[in-house]
Design a protein around this motif. Structure first.
Motif, mmCIF file in Angstrom:
data_model
loop_
_atom_site.group_PDB
_atom_site.id
_atom_site.type_symbol
_atom_site.label_atom_id
_atom_site.label_comp_id
_atom_site.label_asym_id
_atom_site.label_seq_id
_atom_site.Cartn_x
_atom_site.Cartn_y
_atom_site.Cartn_z
ATOM 1 N N UNK B 73 0.846 -1.206 0.000
ATOM 2 C CA UNK B 73 0.000 0.000 0.000
ATOM 3 C C UNK B 73 0.881 1.256 0.000
ATOM 4 N N UNK B 74 1.950 1.227 0.762
ATOM 5 C CA UNK B 74 2.878 2.362 0.810
ATOM 6 C C UNK B 74 3.541 2.567 -0.554
ATOM 7 N N UNK B 143 -5.531 0.283 5.323
ATOM 8 C CA UNK B 143 -5.389 -0.269 6.675
ATOM 9 C C UNK B 143 -4.146 0.242 7.381
ATOM 10 N N UNK B 144 -3.549 1.310 6.860
ATOM 11 C CA UNK B 144 -2.339 1.833 7.504
ATOM 12 C C UNK B 144 -2.702 2.640 8.747
ATOM 13 N N UNK B 148 2.131 5.109 10.487
ATOM 14 C CA UNK B 148 2.709 4.694 9.195
ATOM 15 C C UNK B 148 2.470 5.774 8.125
ATOM 16 N N UNK B 149 1.279 6.327 8.161
ATOM 17 C CA UNK B 149 0.963 7.375 7.177
ATOM 18 C C UNK B 149 1.840 8.606 7.426
ATOM 19 N N UNK B 150 2.061 8.890 8.683
ATOM 20 C CA UNK B 150 2.919 10.022 9.047
ATOM 21 C C UNK B 150 4.338 9.816 8.532
ATOM 22 N N UNK B 151 4.815 8.597 8.690
ATOM 23 C CA UNK B 151 6.171 8.289 8.192
ATOM 24 C C UNK B 151 6.223 8.448 6.667
ATOM 25 N N UNK B 158 0.397 12.869 14.724
ATOM 26 C CA UNK B 158 -0.699 13.809 15.002
ATOM 27 C C UNK B 158 -1.125 14.570 13.756
ATOM 28 N N UNK B 159 -0.139 14.972 12.973
ATOM 29 C CA UNK B 159 -0.460 15.688 11.724
ATOM 30 C C UNK B 159 -1.249 14.787 10.797
ATOM 31 N N UNK B 160 -0.842 13.534 10.751
ATOM 32 C CA UNK B 160 -1.562 12.573 9.909
ATOM 33 C C UNK B 160 -2.998 12.421 10.392
ATOM 34 N N UNK B 161 -3.132 12.355 11.721
ATOM 35 C CA UNK B 161 -4.489 12.225 12.284
ATOM 36 C C UNK B 161 -5.324 13.474 11.961
#
Lengths: 287, 181
Positions: B73-74, B143-144, B148-151, B158-161
């Motif tokens: 997915x990444x 499903x990440x 993981x999305x932040x990376x 937090x930014x990803x959230x």
């Protein structure tokens, strides 16, 4: 305002369904890439296997031994394979450097075996056929001399003490040593067999040419109907020449050139016949 | 996950059938992910195909640390972003030079949309800022986790959230706004 959970559920329902063709296309492309990769990997793997094998001492020595044996074998095989292929044109070319020959011949005539020595020199017209020629019989001393510059032929019979002189060139070593004969052989290759091997007498690498002469059987006995010419593969020149009066190489040959030497040292007057003092000279008519 | 590790191990040891199993297992999932990120069927197929080919070519040195699904997915997300960046550059050049460049959208996205609501949602997703869209799609479809999305986006968890939350809010407002009309 709808709750976030509802939107999340809706988003999860957004699924992509590619066409069957698109899926097949993708699968084909990916599997093709996999196949190419496997092939490349297999090719790259070879040196690694070799490196692993060569790490073991015993295998290393075994491999070295195998390589040496292979090299020796290849040299032997190569040596065989590099045996020069014979071509008649090579003989024609080689004969261009031959100006004189010495031949020892065994001749069988009516049950009588004659040991003959012959010398011939290339004539002014560039051919051995009717050039200077000398023939001596070891049995009775009969001598024949053909002198091109005198345009005379001498027949000396020591038993009869006679010298017959013809004002023309009556005798020749034949056309065997001239280009025409070999050009003729080139045209006759369908009747020719070539065998490569070692000469039993000299040990030289030779090629043996067997020629069935396509002439009618009613011809005189003294006409070759089959011949075997042994060529030295190094010089490309004949070293022996045997002729049969049958077309199957059967029985004793009627003529054998057992020795052929090229460019023997011959004095200028070698073909000048000195009439013995006690000989009776008989001048034959010119025609 | 254990199955994935076993399949990778077998594939690394020359079993092409193991790769086939991986492909069949994740092809649909990755296509949906790519299609939602790119909004283009052809582009989604290209991206997924490239991801699998790249996976094949790097399998010998591949060490799976997390889940294979997340890894793939990444990969899709990275390639999709690269592709969009290139497309944006192309479109900018076209505009500047006043040229007509065919859109990368070959045809309608063949999403399985069986309701008007889903159709509107799909159209709304395209309007979202890409980072918010990517976060939503990777989290909900891939499903990440937000970490993981932040990376992946080189931002904090937090930014990803936050991007996820802002994205959903925007979607909700778009959809509600349409309903209001």
């Amino acid at each position: 305002m709808r709750p976030a959970e509802n939107i999340e559920k809706l988003i999860k329902k957004l699924r992509f369904k590619p066409s069957a063709q698109a899926r097949q296309r993708m699968l084909t492309n990916v599997m093709q890439a996999l196949d190419n990769h496997e092939k490349q990997k297999s090719a790259d793997l070879q040196p690694n296997i070799w490196r692993i094998v060569m790490k073991t001492k015993i295998i290393k020595f075994t491999v070295a031994a195998v390589i040496i044996i292979a090299m020796v074998l290849s040299i032997i095989l190569l040596d065989k394979s590099v045996t020069p292929a014979y071509g008649i044109e090579q003989t024609i070319e080689a004969f261009k450097k031959v100006n004189a020959v010495y031949v020892e011949q065994i001749f069988r005539e009516k049950g009588i075996l004659l040991n003959i020595k012959m010398w011939a020199r290339r004539g002014s017209h560039g051919k051995f056929f009717f050039g200077d020629f000398r023939r001596e019989s070891g049995n009775n001393g009969d001598t024949t001399v053909v002198n091109e510059s005198e345009n005379r032929t001498y027949f000396y019979n020591p038993s009869a003490k006679t010298v017959r002189i013809y004002e023309r060139l009556n005798v020749t070593i034949g056309n065997f040593l001239d280009e025409d004969y070999f050009l003729h052989l080139q045209q006759e290759m369908e009747n020719v067999e070539l065998e490569y091997g070692k000469d039993k007498i000299t040990g030289k690498e030779v090629v043996i040419l067997k020629y069935k002469v396509p002439i009618p059987s009613e011809y005189d006995k003294s006409v070759s109907k089959s011949e075997v010419i042994t060529f030295d593969l190094e010089t490309k020149l004949p070293i022996r020449w045997t002729s049969w009066d049958n077309s199957d190489f059967k029985g004793e040959p009627y003529s054998e050139w057992t020795l052929i030497e090229y460019n023997p040292k011959l004095s200028e007057d070698f073909f000048k016949f000195e009439i013995p003092e006690d000989a009776n000279v008989i001048k034959e008519p010119s025609k | 996950m254990l199955e994935d590790r076993f399949l990778i191990w077998r594939f690394k040891h020359g079993r092409t059938d193991a790769f086939r199993r991986i492909y069949e297992k994740y092809e649909g999932f990755l296509l949906t992910l790519a299609a939602n990120l790119l909004g283009d069927a052809g582009a989604a197929e290209d991206v997924v195909q490239d991801v699998f080919i790249s996976f094949v070519q790097s399998a010998e040195n591949f060490n799976l640390r997390g889940s294979l699904k997340a890894y793939l997915a990444t990969c899709v997300a990275n390639r999709a972003r690269d592709r969009l960046r290139k497309e944006k550059r192309r479109q900018t050049v076209a505009v500047n030079e006043a040229e007509q460049i065919a859109s990368h959208t070959d045809g309608p996205l063949q999403l399985v949309i069986n309701s008007e609501e889903l159709l509107r949602l799909s159209n709304a997703l395209i309007i979202l800022p890409y980072q918010q869209l990517e976060t939503i799609v990777l989290h909900l479809h891939g499903g990440l986790k937000f970490r993981q999305i932040g990376q992946l986006q080189n931002v904090s968890t937090k930014t990803a959230q936050s991007r996820y939350r802002y994205g959903l809010d925007k979607l909700r407002s778009i959809l509600d706004g349409e309903v209001k009309k």
